[in-house]
Scaffold this motif. Sequence first.
Motif, PDB file in Angstrom:
ATOM      1  N   ALA A  36     -12.156   4.873  13.685  1.00 58.94           N
ATOM      2  CA  ALA A  36     -11.229   5.163  12.299  1.00 58.94           C
ATOM      3  C   ALA A  36     -10.041   6.094  13.090  1.00 58.94           C
ATOM      4  O   ALA A  36      -8.966   6.163  12.837  1.00 58.94           O
ATOM      5  CB  ALA A  36     -11.844   6.003  11.365  1.00 58.94           C
ATOM      6  N   LEU A  40      -5.999   5.945  12.682  1.00 62.11           N
ATOM      7  CA  LEU A  40      -5.350   7.155  11.972  1.00 62.11           C
ATOM      8  C   LEU A  40      -4.290   7.867  13.137  1.00 62.11           C
ATOM      9  O   LEU A  40      -3.107   8.032  12.727  1.00 62.11           O
ATOM     10  CB  LEU A  40      -6.484   8.194  11.663  1.00 62.11           C
ATOM     11  CG  LEU A  40      -6.408   8.660  10.196  1.00 62.11           C
ATOM     12  CD1 LEU A  40      -6.979   7.433   9.108  1.00 62.11           C
ATOM     13  CD2 LEU A  40      -7.266   9.792   9.931  1.00 62.11           C
ATOM     14  N   LEU A  93     -11.743   9.740   7.453  1.00 59.95           N
ATOM     15  CA  LEU A  93     -10.843   9.145   6.470  1.00 59.95           C
ATOM     16  C   LEU A  93     -10.802  10.242   5.522  1.00 59.95           C
ATOM     17  O   LEU A  93      -9.807  10.478   5.044  1.00 59.95           O
ATOM     18  CB  LEU A  93     -11.541   7.739   5.873  1.00 59.95           C
ATOM     19  CG  LEU A  93     -11.081   6.811   6.814  1.00 59.95           C
ATOM     20  CD1 LEU A  93     -11.746   5.271   6.221  1.00 59.95           C
ATOM     21  CD2 LEU A  93      -9.693   6.357   7.154  1.00 59.95           C
ATOM     22  N   GLY A  97      -7.271  11.010   5.814  1.00 58.37           N
ATOM     23  CA  GLY A  97      -6.665   9.928   5.110  1.00 58.37           C
ATOM     24  C   GLY A  97      -5.389  10.087   4.464  1.00 58.37           C
ATOM     25  O   GLY A  97      -4.288   9.347   4.464  1.00 58.37           O
ATOM     26  N   ALA A 100      -2.642  10.536   7.027  1.00 58.36           N
ATOM     27  CA  ALA A 100      -2.116   9.445   7.466  1.00 58.36           C
ATOM     28  C   ALA A 100      -1.136   8.761   6.490  1.00 58.36           C
ATOM     29  O   ALA A 100      -0.158   8.004   6.926  1.00 58.36           O
ATOM     30  CB  ALA A 100      -3.406   8.538   7.907  1.00 58.36           C
ATOM     31  N   ALA A 101      -1.521   8.737   5.284  1.00 57.79           N
ATOM     32  CA  ALA A 101      -0.839   8.063   4.351  1.00 57.79           C
ATOM     33  C   ALA A 101       0.803   8.731   4.078  1.00 57.79           C
ATOM     34  O   ALA A 101       1.559   7.867   3.842  1.00 57.79           O
ATOM     35  CB  ALA A 101      -1.511   8.310   2.742  1.00 57.79           C
ATOM     36  N   ASP A 248     -18.306  13.433   1.343  1.00 60.34           N
ATOM     37  CA  ASP A 248     -16.971  12.824   1.816  1.00 60.34           C
ATOM     38  C   ASP A 248     -16.093  12.606   0.664  1.00 60.34           C
ATOM     39  O   ASP A 248     -14.525  12.989   0.755  1.00 60.34           O
ATOM     40  CB  ASP A 248     -17.049  11.409   2.424  1.00 60.34           C
ATOM     41  CG  ASP A 248     -18.152  11.505   3.506  1.00 60.34           C
ATOM     42  OD1 ASP A 248     -18.017  12.434   4.515  1.00 60.34           O
ATOM     43  OD2 ASP A 248     -18.831  10.531   3.909  1.00 60.34           O
ATOM     44  N   LEU A 252     -12.276  14.508   0.351  1.00 57.16           N
ATOM     45  CA  LEU A 252     -11.141  13.887   0.253  1.00 57.16           C
ATOM     46  C   LEU A 252     -10.416  14.749  -0.974  1.00 57.16           C
ATOM     47  O   LEU A 252      -9.270  14.715  -0.739  1.00 57.16           O
ATOM     48  CB  LEU A 252     -11.393  12.308  -0.127  1.00 57.16           C
ATOM     49  CG  LEU A 252     -10.205  11.619  -0.532  1.00 57.16           C
ATOM     50  CD1 LEU A 252      -9.263  11.201   0.351  1.00 57.16           C
ATOM     51  CD2 LEU A 252     -10.794  10.151  -1.172  1.00 57.16           C
ATOM     52  N   THR A 255      -8.378  17.544   0.236  1.00 55.97           N
ATOM     53  CA  THR A 255      -7.030  17.391   0.862  1.00 55.97           C
ATOM     54  C   THR A 255      -6.058  16.811  -0.200  1.00 55.97           C
ATOM     55  O   THR A 255      -4.942  17.010  -0.163  1.00 55.97           O
ATOM     56  CB  THR A 255      -7.320  16.213   2.029  1.00 55.97           C
ATOM     57  OG1 THR A 255      -7.560  15.012   1.488  1.00 55.97           O
ATOM     58  CG2 THR A 255      -8.023  16.368   3.051  1.00 55.97           C
TER      59      THR A 255
END
Length: 271
Positions: A36, A40, A93, A97, A100-101, A248, A252, A255
């Motif tokens: 991952a 990323l 992620l 995540g 990275a998006a 997790d 998420l 963030t």
Amino acid sequence: MSPVAVQELVLAVAVSGTVALMAWRAGSLSRSGAAAALILGTVCLTAGRAWGGFLVLWFIAASLASKVGQRAKEAATGDVVAKGGRRDALQVLANGGVYAATALVAVVRPEFEAVAAALGAAALVAAGADTLATETGTLAKGRPWSLRTGGVVPTGSSGAVSVPGSAGMVLASVGFALSAHWVGLLPASAVASVTLAGIAGAVVDTIVGAWWQARRWCPSCERETEQHRHRCGTTTIPYRGVSWLGNDAVNLLCTVAGAAVMGALLRSGGS
Ligand SMILES: [Zn+2]
């Protein structure tokens, strides 16, 4: 693809692959976590050196923070926390995540890069603030208390707060936001608002962790835990909180909240 673009992509894969491999060998990432991180890292480096540089700095700081006093921390939290020091793909992620998006947005729509960088930096600063809060809070002596009940709780519990943990969270936000500026991802004028957004994201993490995060119960030890299989070997049962809202998912959310608060600050600032 132009030869220059191919060269950049090869370089991005090589750098990300090297960092992921080193982290796996050092025990910071599981095999899936390293895979991952490779993806990323490649996405972020394709967006530019500043994007990749901040990700690498962030990752080194977070991994080092987890390594410091690892044995003492595992002894203090081994009963409670769902996962150990090796980050798996979902953890990678959950933390990276959103960043990275936003890097992908910067690649596809370069005209939005400044906004994407501010939102992405806020997301990663929030994740870093939360990580450092947990690490300093766990390493420090003295017991944290639950934000929800006000009572003393075991070290490592979600939604627990302590003075050293909160200090670590604020200092980490400042440090991560400054380093995002240092690598060229943010203008100096954005450092204060990214710091604030990072703190806000980590606070959301703590609040959600205290009220809604899934808790499980080990019937043999008669203890609360976040592990599906307790370290005694017994399969644990859902106990309270939202059953699918694990660590997790909460990370998420931390963030996403950091980026959302940054978005609100950008709007209110008129920029
Ligand atoms: Zn048990």
